[in-house]
Each structure stands twice: as structure tokens, then as C-alpha cells.
Design a protein around this motif. Structure first.
Motif, PDB file in Angstrom:
ATOM      1  N   GLN A  13       1.650  -5.488  -1.078  1.00 16.09           N
ATOM      2  CA  GLN A  13       2.207  -5.526  -2.434  1.00 16.09           C
ATOM      3  C   GLN A  13       1.236  -5.018  -3.492  1.00 16.09           C
ATOM      4  OE1 GLN A  13       5.479  -6.420  -2.348  1.00 16.09           O
ATOM      5  NE2 GLN A  13       5.018  -6.592  -0.169  1.00 16.09           N
ATOM      6  N   ILE A  14      -0.050  -4.859  -3.141  1.00 16.46           N
ATOM      7  CA  ILE A  14      -1.039  -4.363  -4.099  1.00 16.46           C
ATOM      8  C   ILE A  14      -0.813  -2.872  -4.326  1.00 16.46           C
ATOM      9  CG2 ILE A  14      -3.491  -4.044  -4.554  1.00 16.46           C
ATOM     10  CD1 ILE A  14      -4.051  -6.481  -2.811  1.00 16.46           C
ATOM     11  N   SER A  15      -0.821  -2.445  -5.573  1.00 13.95           N
ATOM     12  CA  SER A  15      -0.534  -1.039  -5.875  1.00 13.95           C
ATOM     13  C   SER A  15      -1.635  -0.128  -5.349  1.00 13.95           C
ATOM     14  CB  SER A  15      -0.374  -0.845  -7.390  1.00 13.95           C
ATOM     15  OG  SER A  15      -1.586  -1.125  -8.062  1.00 13.95           O
ATOM     16  N   ALA A  16      -1.250   1.124  -5.104  1.00 17.66           N
ATOM     17  CA  ALA A  16      -2.190   2.097  -4.531  1.00 17.66           C
ATOM     18  C   ALA A  16      -3.315   2.444  -5.492  1.00 17.66           C
ATOM     19  CB  ALA A  16      -1.433   3.364  -4.133  1.00 17.66           C
ATOM     20  N   GLN A  17      -3.158   2.117  -6.768  1.00 23.80           N
ATOM     21  CA  GLN A  17      -4.191   2.443  -7.759  1.00 23.80           C
ATOM     22  C   GLN A  17      -5.419   1.538  -7.635  1.00 23.80           C
ATOM     23  OE1 GLN A  17      -0.847   2.256  -8.628  1.00 23.80           O
ATOM     24  NE2 GLN A  17      -0.762   4.503  -8.547  1.00 23.80           N
ATOM     25  N   VAL A  18      -5.286   0.435  -6.930  1.00 24.74           N
ATOM     26  CA  VAL A  18      -6.419  -0.484  -6.768  1.00 24.74           C
ATOM     27  C   VAL A  18      -7.310   0.043  -5.645  1.00 24.74           C
ATOM     28  CG1 VAL A  18      -7.143  -2.851  -6.287  1.00 24.74           C
ATOM     29  CG2 VAL A  18      -5.000  -2.426  -7.512  1.00 24.74           C
TER      30      VAL A  18
ATOM     31  N   ARG B 111     -10.197  -3.299 -14.294  1.00 23.99           N
ATOM     32  CA  ARG B 111      -9.093  -2.694 -15.027  1.00 23.99           C
ATOM     33  C   ARG B 111      -7.864  -2.630 -14.128  1.00 23.99           C
ATOM     34  NH1 ARG B 111     -13.430   0.539 -16.611  1.00 23.99           N
ATOM     35  NH2 ARG B 111     -12.843   2.224 -15.193  1.00 23.99           N
ATOM     36  N   LEU B 112      -7.342  -3.802 -13.849  1.00 24.10           N
ATOM     37  CA  LEU B 112      -6.169  -3.927 -12.996  1.00 24.10           C
ATOM     38  C   LEU B 112      -5.027  -4.527 -13.801  1.00 24.10           C
ATOM     39  CD1 LEU B 112      -7.895  -5.575  -9.878  1.00 24.10           C
ATOM     40  CD2 LEU B 112      -7.653  -3.138 -10.358  1.00 24.10           C
ATOM     41  N   SER B 113      -3.815  -4.254 -13.359  1.00 18.70           N
ATOM     42  CA  SER B 113      -2.670  -4.874 -14.003  1.00 18.70           C
ATOM     43  C   SER B 113      -2.681  -6.374 -13.701  1.00 18.70           C
ATOM     44  CB  SER B 113      -1.371  -4.254 -13.489  1.00 18.70           C
ATOM     45  OG  SER B 113      -1.169  -4.575 -12.123  1.00 18.70           O
ATOM     46  N   ARG B 114      -1.956  -7.137 -14.511  1.00 18.69           N
ATOM     47  CA  ARG B 114      -1.922  -8.592 -14.306  1.00 18.69           C
ATOM     48  C   ARG B 114      -1.384  -8.921 -12.925  1.00 18.69           C
ATOM     49  NH1 ARG B 114       1.001 -13.019 -18.328  1.00 18.69           N
ATOM     50  NH2 ARG B 114       0.363 -14.870 -17.144  1.00 18.69           N
ATOM     51  N   ARG B 115      -0.355  -8.185 -12.496  1.00 15.58           N
ATOM     52  CA  ARG B 115       0.234  -8.421 -11.170  1.00 15.58           C
ATOM     53  C   ARG B 115      -0.784  -8.165 -10.073  1.00 15.58           C
ATOM     54  NH1 ARG B 115       2.741  -5.261  -7.286  1.00 15.58           N
ATOM     55  NH2 ARG B 115       4.394  -6.308  -6.067  1.00 15.58           N
ATOM     56  N   ASP B 116      -1.536  -7.053 -10.178  1.00 15.29           N
ATOM     57  CA  ASP B 116      -2.530  -6.733  -9.154  1.00 15.29           C
ATOM     58  C   ASP B 116      -3.662  -7.753  -9.131  1.00 15.29           C
ATOM     59  OD1 ASP B 116      -1.397  -4.507  -7.913  1.00 15.29           O
ATOM     60  OD2 ASP B 116      -2.169  -3.125  -9.419  1.00 15.29           O
ATOM     61  N   ARG B 117      -4.050  -8.241 -10.289  1.00 15.36           N
ATOM     62  CA  ARG B 117      -5.096  -9.264 -10.322  1.00 15.36           C
ATOM     63  C   ARG B 117      -4.666 -10.507  -9.553  1.00 15.36           C
ATOM     64  NH1 ARG B 117      -7.150  -9.258 -16.642  1.00 15.36           N
ATOM     65  NH2 ARG B 117      -7.996  -7.144 -16.662  1.00 15.36           N
ATOM     66  N   VAL B 118      -3.426 -10.927  -9.794  1.00 16.89           N
ATOM     67  CA  VAL B 118      -2.908 -12.112  -9.088  1.00 16.89           C
ATOM     68  C   VAL B 118      -2.880 -11.857  -7.584  1.00 16.89           C
ATOM     69  CG1 VAL B 118      -0.884 -13.575  -8.738  1.00 16.89           C
ATOM     70  CG2 VAL B 118      -1.568 -12.936 -11.053  1.00 16.89           C
ATOM     71  N   LEU B 119      -2.434 -10.677  -7.184  1.00 13.81           N
ATOM     72  CA  LEU B 119      -2.352 -10.346  -5.765  1.00 13.81           C
ATOM     73  C   LEU B 119      -3.734 -10.261  -5.117  1.00 13.81           C
ATOM     74  CD1 LEU B 119       0.477  -7.635  -5.857  1.00 13.81           C
ATOM     75  CD2 LEU B 119       0.637  -9.937  -4.881  1.00 13.81           C
ATOM     76  N   VAL B 120      -4.690  -9.676  -5.828  1.00 12.78           N
ATOM     77  CA  VAL B 120      -6.052  -9.564  -5.284  1.00 12.78           C
ATOM     78  C   VAL B 120      -6.670 -10.950  -5.123  1.00 12.78           C
ATOM     79  CG1 VAL B 120      -8.396  -8.776  -5.791  1.00 12.78           C
ATOM     80  CG2 VAL B 120      -6.473  -7.216  -6.086  1.00 12.78           C
TER      81      VAL B 120
END
Length: 295
Positions: free
Chosen positions: A170-175, A63-72
Motif C-alpha cells: 500500500q506504500i506509494s512508489a514515491q517512497v 517528505r512523505l504524505s500523511r498516508r505514507d507516513r502512517v503506512l511506514v
């Protein structure tokens, strides 16, 4: 915070011990197993352990944002490529030399943040970075007989890990950190698995299986201890204890592999550590100046 800092320092020392012992186990395996097979088998065990930890913590989800998925995904790819370069160097160079080169990471990350993220850095830290790179050159010695393709591989590992750390910022702290770690372990395993298809697999001996198991436990311990250290202690107090990894590298290199670093390697390592500590000190001073004063 004093007790937190002490716990953080202890956890960072444990983390560096874990990373050092993992590297020694993997280097030991180089005499028996091909590179990709060894990395794949360790990656498999690491991915399973992180998956179990994430599941137990209720964090095994996408359950990650699209941006976080790309970054991960980008970070995991960088982790896999850097693992190849690092182990290619580790399997063919003295343990202390490879570890010392990797200690330049705080300097390269700072420099990359200036270039790509436009972060401000004063002239003193820039000078420290330049001096630290002199220490790296003292270890790899371009143009000498000791400079090989494996020296280039170690430098490539530093470059790729620097990019990985920039992506991590750049990965958000929520991850959750354990989710990022699981994705990285999965990326390394898949990358090494593909590479191993071009190798002749070897049936591991009982000793090799033991070394792989120990390496897996130590790498997981190292990562978890780093995360906990940064959460319970102040970064400025805890981060310098990362350099204890060099002590482990020198000690294990001598005791396990009979490697005795020469004077230039020791001097270069000292230069990297000194400039890294100075850079951390200046960074903490800059952060304190930017913090609002409490009246």
C-alpha cells in the motif's frame, strides 16, 4: 532483459547468502547474549548504516504524505514484532527448520491478498497454497514432542511478516526503498531496546562484537541486493532464486551448529518450495494474460 535477469538472479543469490549468514551469526550469538540485547545491537548498527546510505543518496528526509507516513510506521512496527518472533524461534530451533517455515511467505502473502485485498486467485494456486501448508505442518508437527512454543513463535513470525508485506503493497512508489528500510531498522532497534530493559545486559566478548558486525553487514547487503535484484530483472525470473536461502540454512546449520534435519523436515521443505514455485509460475501466467497485446 536476458542480461538483466542474469544480474538479478546473481543479486538474489547474494541476498539469500547475506540473510542466511546473518541468521547464522545471530544464532551463534544466542549462546552469549540475551535475545533483546543482541537484536538491539544489530538493529543499532543496521539503522546507522541505512541512515548513512540514505544520506549519501539524498533520501534521508520525511517528505512523505500523511498516508505514507502512517503506512511506514505500521510497517516498521510489524518489522519489529516479526523480528522478535523470528529470533525467539531462531535462538531455540534448528536454523533449517525456522528458515523452511519462513519460505511459506509467498503462499501466505498470496492467501492474505485474496482475503484482505480481494485479489483473484484460481483454484490451482489455492490448491498449491493448501499443499504448501501441509509442508509447514510436516516441519512444525503439532501434537508431537518437537512442537514447542518456539514453533508457535516461528509461525507467528510468518503471520506478522505477511501483514507487513500487505502494508508494503500500500506504500506509494514515491517512497524510496532505502527510507522504508531505515524506518524498519529504527523500529526494530527501538522495540528491542525497550525489551532489553528487562534483561541483564552482558558485556559482549570480542568474538561477539565481531559476529554482530558481520551480521549487520550481511543483513544490509541482503536487503540492498533484494531491492536491486527486483529492479534489474523480471520478478518471475528472479523470485524463485529466493529459495536458495534454504540451501544456506541447511549448509550453515550443519557446518556451524552440527544440525542435521530429519526426513520430515526435508520433505516438508521440498513441498513448500515446489508449491511456492508453482504459485509464482501461475501468477506470472495470469499477469501475461492481463497484459494488452501489441498489434
Amino acid at each position: 532483459m536476458v542480461n538483466g535477469n542474469l544480474r538479478g538472479a546473481g543479486l538474489m543469490l547474494l541476498a539469500m547468502a547475506g540473510f542466511g549468514l546473518n541468521d547464522a551469526c545471530m544464532k551463534y550469538l544466542s549462546a552469549e547474549l540475551p535475545l533483546f540485547q543482541a537484536v538491539f545491537l544489530r538493529g543499532l548498527g543496521t539503522a546507522v548504516l541505512f541512515a548513512l546510505i540514505a544520506w549519501r543518496m539524498g533520501l534521508l528526509h520525511l517528505r512523505l504524505s500523511r498516508r505514507d507516513r502512517v503506512l511506514v510506521v505500521a510497517r516498521s512496527l510489524a518489522e519489529a514484532v516479526s523480528a522478535f518472533f523470528f529470533f525467539n524461534a531462531l535462538f531455540n530451533m534448528p536454523l533449517a527448520n525456522v528458515t523452511a517455515i519462513m519460505q511459506a511467505l509467498p503462499l501466505t502473502v498470496t492467501l492474505a491478498a485474496v482475503v484482505f485485498l480481494r485479489e483473484p486467485v484460481g483454484w490451482r494456486r489455492m490448491l498449491a497454497i493448501c499443499i504448501g501448508f501441509v509442508g509447514v505442518l510436516m516441519i512444525v508437527r503439532p501434537g508431537s514432542d518437537g512442537f514447542t512454543i518456539y514453533s508457535v513463535s516461528a509461525l507467528a513470525a510468518v503471520a506478522v511478516v505477511t501483514g507487513r508485506d500487505l502494508v508494503t503493497k500500500q506504500i506509494s512508489a514515491q517512497v524510496p526503498s532505502v527510507t522504508v528500510a531505515f524506518a524498519a531498522a529504527l523500529g526494530v532497534m527501538l522495540f528491542a531496546g525497550l525489551g532489553s530493559l528487562g534483561e541483564d545486559w552482558v558485556m559482549p566478548s570480542p568474538v561477539a562484537v565481531g559476529a554482530l558486525s558481520v551480521a549487520t553487514l550481511f543483513i544490509v547487503m541482503g536487503y540492498l541486493c533484494v531491492v536491486m535484484a527486483m529492479r534489474v530483472g523480471e520478478m518471475g525470473f528472479v523470485s524463485p532464486f529466493r529459495y536458495s536461502g534454504l540451501v544456506w540454512a541447511f549448509l550453515l546449520g550443519y557446518l556451524v551448529f552440527g544440525e542435521v534435519p530429519d526426513l520430515l523436515t526435508v520433505a516438508g521443505s521440498a513441498l513448500i518450495v515446489a508449491t511456492g514455485l508453482f504459485s509464482l509460475y501461475r501468477e506470472q501466467r495470469a499477469r501475461r494474460r492481463l497484459q494488452p497485446k501489441v498489434l
